[in-house]
Design an enzyme around this catalytic site. Structure first.
Site, PDB file in Angstrom:
ATOM      1  CB  SER A   6      -0.925   0.000   1.230  1.00  0.00           C
ATOM      2  OG  SER A   6      -0.154  -0.022   2.424  1.00  0.00           O
ATOM      3  CG  HIS A  11      -2.650  -0.681  -3.196  1.00  0.00           C
ATOM      4  ND1 HIS A  11      -2.978   0.613  -2.844  1.00  0.00           N
ATOM      5  CD2 HIS A  11      -2.895  -1.428  -2.090  1.00  0.00           C
ATOM      6  CE1 HIS A  11      -3.380   0.641  -1.601  1.00  0.00           C
ATOM      7  NE2 HIS A  11      -3.349  -0.588  -1.118  1.00  0.00           N
ATOM      8  CD  GLU A  32      -3.543   3.456  -5.361  1.00  0.00           C
ATOM      9  OE1 GLU A  32      -3.841   4.639  -5.173  1.00  0.00           O
ATOM     10  OE2 GLU A  32      -2.766   2.824  -4.603  1.00  0.00           O
ATOM     11  CG  ASN A  64      -2.916   4.234   1.546  1.00  0.00           C
ATOM     12  OD1 ASN A  64      -4.023   4.298   2.084  1.00  0.00           O
ATOM     13  ND2 ASN A  64      -2.291   3.091   1.347  1.00  0.00           N
TER      14      ASN A  64
END
Length: 498
Positions: A124, A145, A157, A195
């Site tokens: 992540s 991801h 992702e 994130n």
């Protein structure tokens, strides 16, 4: 390299935790044979059995055909050892977020799989380039991801390292779509897209609580009711767990050389250190003990509503709101009536001082937000409580009211502007395309609008005004506007204008 749409495609999953199990499930339902490996004895077999049970339950509930559930379950194969992964055309790693452990695993995998097999990491936040650095074939390593829970979350992702080939990236796009996911291409940078972008709403909410502007319940209610977020930032942090969101926040903050726009607060760390992690421990920013009630976000009064008010400055729709509530508007200040104002980025103290107003009678209201469900009011130190309560009484029968302490930008202006600004910074640094930034934040974090869409909805010039005002009043470069935002605000362009 095998076609990711090939019927005979086999996929390896390393790690039988929540993420690995979810990836295995969507792969099996996508018609792919899946081999699951975990270093813990029996974990892979247990994961496969758990997936089969969930699929069977979905079939029993009519959510998928029984024959599809049975076929998917038969595609799941627990591995006795890592060598069982060798035939796979693609291997997805979903183990602990530790760079050393990951690089050791990839070094082993490189020796096992075919030369044209793809090696992907579900990390992540760790750099894909760092994971691949010691390998002989860096070109076939990429990030893939997924988001938790994988069967529900549609976003994936795709991260290219410095040596990842275009062919590998394209193959992962094909695979993601086969699994029913929506892929976005993201630059290999700390936190990747979601994130990194998700830091703004949480850290600004924490800053507001740290400054004692409002309680977590009040901040959450404003962001839900006035800005359309499905969950408030504190509710979301309790759901994901402070043991997850604080380390990610700290990692990203440190990775960007302590950029103040990514800074958290001592309270965030304190929650982790004291084990108040959220739902998983029964207490975080809220209590989840049996019978516990969430604190109210509403400010109510038994006072009589003010019969008339004076509006100072730009009305921003305030006259329409007051007319709906049956309140008269004075043509001039009579020296006794409440003074209402709708500032941008200023607190009540600065607004009163700048305009020579009686701060004791000034009540500020956030008119950038949606006021259909809730209004946010703000007064300066020394304001007359009776005046504030008379204004609360104007609105409280028609909508919820949240009265907060003095704050540049209220609650919502600050949080929304910070979300939009960080989105603009992602565009400025080329983290992803403008379209993918908005798409990823909607799908990955359930935002009502992507950050650049939010900037356009508020108006880039308005967002820029809010941030520059807050920066000037606080002296904090946390609020410095992105150059992407500044240029478009000055030229009257859309925030989505490349």
């Amino acid at each position: 390299m095998m076609d990711m749409n090939a019927p005979q495609l086999s996929l390896g999953v390393i790690g039988a935790g929540a993420m690995g199990t979810g990836i295995a499930q969507v792969a099996a339902t996508g018609g792919i044979d899946v081999i699951v490996f975990d270093t813990r004895p029996g974990a892979a077999a247990k994961a496969c059995e758990g997936i089969a049970a969930r699929l069977s339950k979905r079939a029993a509930e009519g959510k998928m055909p029984t024959e599809d559930a049975d076929a998917a379950a038969k595609r799941l194969h627990p591995a006795a050892s890592l060598t069982d992964i060798a035939p796979c055309a693609i291997v997805i790693e979903a183990i602990v977020e530790d760079l050393t452990v990951k690089t050791e695993l990839f070094s082993e995998l490189e020796k096992l799989v075919a030369p044209d097999a793809i090696l992907a990491s579900n990390t992540s936040s760790l750099p894909i380039g760092a994971i691949a650095a010691g390998l002989q074939r860096k070109d076939r390593v990429a990030g893939l991801h997924f988001f938790n829970p994988v069967p529900v979350m549609k976003l994936v992702e795709i991260i290219r390292g410095p040596d990842t080939t275009e062919a590998v990236a394209e193959a992962l796009f094909v695979l993601a779509r086969r699994l029913g996911r929506t892929p976005v291409l993201v630059k290999d940078t700390p936190g990747f897209l979601v994130n990194f972008g998700g830091r703004a709403i949480n850290t600004e909410a924490l800053a507001l609580a740290h400054e004692n502007v409002a309680s977590p319940a009040e901040i959450d209610a404003v962001m839900r009711d006035c800005y359309g977020f499905r969950m408030g930032p504190f509710e979301l942090m309790d759901l994901t767990g402070v043991d997850v969101n604080f380390p990610v926040t700290r990692f990203i903050y440190e990775s960007f050389f302590d950029d103040p726009r990514l800074r958290s607060t001592p309270m965030h760390r304190y929650k982790l250190e004291t084990g108040q992690l959220g739902r998983k421990t029964g207490r975080g920013f809220y209590s989840y003990a049996e019978g516990a009630e969430k604190p109210s976000a509403d400010t109510r009064t038994g006072a009589n509503p003010a019969s008339a008010v004076f509006i100072h400055g730009e009305m921003r729709g305030l006259e329409t709101l007051l007319a709906e509530c049956g309140t008269d508007i004075l043509a001039s200040d009579d020296g006794t009536a409440p003074i209402l104002a709708a500032p941008l980025g200023e607190d009540a103290s600065a607004y009163a001082a700048r305009n020579g107003l009686d701060h004791r009678r000034l009540v500020c209201i956030d008119m950038i937000s949606d006021t259909a469900k809730r209004v946010t009011l703000m007064t300066s130190p020394g304001a007359e409580r009776a005046v504030l309560e008379s204004v609360i009484a104007i609105f409280q029968e028609a909508r919820a009211v949240t009265a907060i302490a003095d704050s540049p930008g209220f609650i919502g202006q600050r949080v929304a502007a910070m979300v939009a600004n960080l989105g603009c910074e992602m565009a400025q640094t080329g983290l992803a395309s403008v379209e993918d930034i908005d798409l990823a934040m909607r799908l990955g974090l359930n935002y009502p609008k992507g950050p650049l869409e939010l900037a356009d909805a508020m108006g880039p010039e308005i967002v820029h005004r809010i941030l520059t005002a807050v920066q000037a009043l606080t002296g904090d470069d946390r609020y410095r506007p992105s150059q992407w935002l500044r240029r478009r605000a000055m030229l009257g362009l859309s925030a989505r204008q490349a």
